[in-house]
Design an enzyme around this catalytic site. Structure first.
Site, short mmCIF file in Angstrom:
data_model
loop_
_atom_site.label_atom_id
_atom_site.label_comp_id
_atom_site.label_asym_id
_atom_site.label_seq_id
_atom_site.Cartn_x
_atom_site.Cartn_y
_atom_site.Cartn_z
N TRP A 232 0.84 -1.20 0.00
CA TRP A 232 0.00 0.00 0.00
C TRP A 232 0.88 1.24 0.00
CZ3 TRP A 232 -1.01 -4.32 3.04
CH2 TRP A 232 -2.19 -5.01 2.75
N HIS B 256 -6.74 1.57 2.73
CA HIS B 256 -7.81 0.58 2.58
C HIS B 256 -8.82 0.82 3.70
CE1 HIS B 256 -5.10 -2.42 5.09
NE2 HIS B 256 -5.16 -1.23 5.62
N ARG C 110 -4.11 5.82 -2.59
CA ARG C 110 -2.80 5.18 -2.71
C ARG C 110 -1.93 5.97 -3.66
NH1 ARG C 110 -4.92 -1.12 -3.17
NH2 ARG C 110 -6.13 -1.00 -1.24
N GLN D 14 -13.90 1.50 -1.50
CA GLN D 14 -13.98 0.11 -1.04
C GLN D 14 -15.20 -0.08 -0.14
OE1 GLN D 14 -10.34 -0.99 1.03
NE2 GLN D 14 -9.43 -1.73 -0.87
N VAL E 105 -5.41 -11.52 7.53
CA VAL E 105 -6.28 -12.69 7.40
C VAL E 105 -5.44 -13.96 7.23
CG1 VAL E 105 -8.34 -11.56 6.49
CG2 VAL E 105 -6.51 -12.25 4.92
N ALA F 160 -13.42 -11.49 6.82
CA ALA F 160 -13.37 -10.08 6.40
C ALA F 160 -13.17 -10.04 4.90
CB ALA F 160 -12.23 -9.35 7.11
N1 PHE Z 1 -7.63 -4.33 2.66
C1 PHE Z 1 -7.31 -5.17 1.54
C2 PHE Z 1 -6.87 -4.28 0.39
O1 PHE Z 1 -7.16 -3.12 0.36
C3 PHE Z 1 -8.46 -6.01 1.13
C4 PHE Z 1 -8.86 -7.02 2.18
C5 PHE Z 1 -9.83 -6.70 3.10
C6 PHE Z 1 -8.28 -8.27 2.23
C7 PHE Z 1 -10.21 -7.61 4.07
C8 PHE Z 1 -8.66 -9.19 3.16
C9 PHE Z 1 -9.61 -8.87 4.08
O2 PHE Z 1 -6.23 -4.71 -0.52
#
Ligand code: PHE
Length: 351
Positions: free
Chosen positions: A160, A180, A206, A220, A263, A319
């Site tokens: 990111w 995110h 970003r 998102q 995750v 998630a």
């Molecule tokens: N936050 C991650 C992204 O922006 C996406 C994501 C969210 C992945 C929740 C797993 C669980 O790329």
């Protein structure tokens, strides 16, 4: 001629002469107050003084005065009409305003395609029982990174590229534009207890070289479900139901393994490319892969469950983070994400 008739005649002559001089509606209003005003209009006062007239003259006098009143009201109305007609005629002959031209059509606004898609995604998850929560766009590095298991020197921070806020707090640069919506997993868990099912829509930023599927500002929807016994199959079920609702039964969906520090296991979900239909050869929009990735997801890392104060042997969660622009691209066959924020009305008016 009786004195009464003479008096009424002279009143009439005086009133009509004054009315003839009242050209504008404003002057006519003044005249009306002076002659017909309820409290002290001259004619009104005469009518009121009838009771002092000699009884044998009262009836005749009353009739003459009432006739005069009717005459004056009629004349006033006629003058009014004339004044209005003259005002309109003046406007049109002075060429300031052509009152015969048709009116200008009102142009109707509409919702931006990303907003429309966002609303449809929210509806899809809300119907599955997810509640909507919101979090800040200017975020602490602590929430955006550390709390979701991306410490300062972790190579995953490079996933990111961050736009930092140029202010030092406690001698450190620790505020940023969220990259995110995942920091809201933590914010939600701080504020509520399981069972929870929440979605968090919002803009993310970003510092990124743009191409057909990457923009530096994106939208998102984060999803989070935590309860006893939440499993990977629940995640898949929710995401399949979401994809079918947005894209219909015909589109192909693929899950593959991916890595996100927050995750375990992590996955990505992609939809077959609308341009090359998963053929892939040379396609600029899907970068030749045949698939367009629309979300990252996975089972919430046990450490995050523990940090939130819950027993990770009892509670599990999933998630996901959906890229709304990607969903909109697939939905309408838009080949380049950069169209969305160039504000070209020829593009925007199509939705
Ligand atoms: N936050 C991650 C992204 O922006 C996406 C994501 C969210 C992945 C929740 C797993 C669980 O790329």
């Amino acid at each position: 001629m009786s004195t009464i008739e003479a008096e009424v005649d002279s009143l009439r002559a005086e009133a009509l002469e004054e009315l003839a001089r009242a050209d504008s509606e404003a002057e006519q209003d003044v005249w009306r107050a002076q002659w017909l005003g309820r409290k002290d209009g001259r004619l009104t006062l005469h009518l009121r003084s009838l009771k002092d007239a000699p009884p044998e003259q009262r009836a005749a006098f009353g009739k003459s005065l009432n006739d005069l009143k009717a005459t004056l009201e009629g004349e006033l109305e006629a003058r009014r009409e004339a004044a209005r007609a003259a005002a309109i005629a003046a406007l049109s002959t002075e060429a300031v305003l052509d009152v015969t031209l048709p009116g200008r059509p009102q142009s109707l606004g509409r919702l931006h395609p990303v907003t429309q898609t966002m609303n449809d995604c929210i509806d899809a998850f809300a119907d599955m029982g997810f509640q909507v929560f919101e979090g800040p766009e200017v975020e602490w590095a602590r929430y955006n990174f550390d709390a979701v298991r991306i410490p300062e020197d972790h190579p995953a921070r490079d996933m990111w590229d961050t736009i930092w806020i140029d202010t030092l707090i406690d001698g450190e640069r620790n505020m940023l534009l969220r990259t995110h919506t995942s920091p809201n997993q933590i914010r939600v868990m701080e504020q509520s207890d399981p069972p929870m099912r929440v979605i968090v829509p919002g803009k993310c930023y970003r510092q990124e070289a743009t191409d057909a599927t990457h923009e530096w500002m994106l939208t998102q929807i984060e999803g989070l479900a935590v309860d006893e016994g939440v499993r990977m199959s629940d995640l898949k079920g929710a995401l399949y139901a979401f994809a079918r609702r947005l894209f219909g039964d015909e589109r192909q969906i693929i899950f593959h393994h991916s890595y996100f520090p927050f995750v375990e296991p992590g996955v990505e979900m992609a939809i077959d490319c609308f341009l090359c239909r998963a053929d892939g050869s040379n396609c600029r929009t899907c970068h030749g892969t045949g698939w367009i990735e629309i979300l990252g997801a996975g089972m919430v890392h046990p450490e995050i469950i523990e940090n939130a104060g819950y027993d990770s042997s009892r509670y599990t969660g999933f998630a996901f983070g959906v890229g709304i622009e990607r969903v909109a691209m697939l939905r309408w066959g838009i080949e380049d994400i950069r169209h969305f924020y160039q504000n070209d009305l020829r593009f925007l008016r199509q939705f």
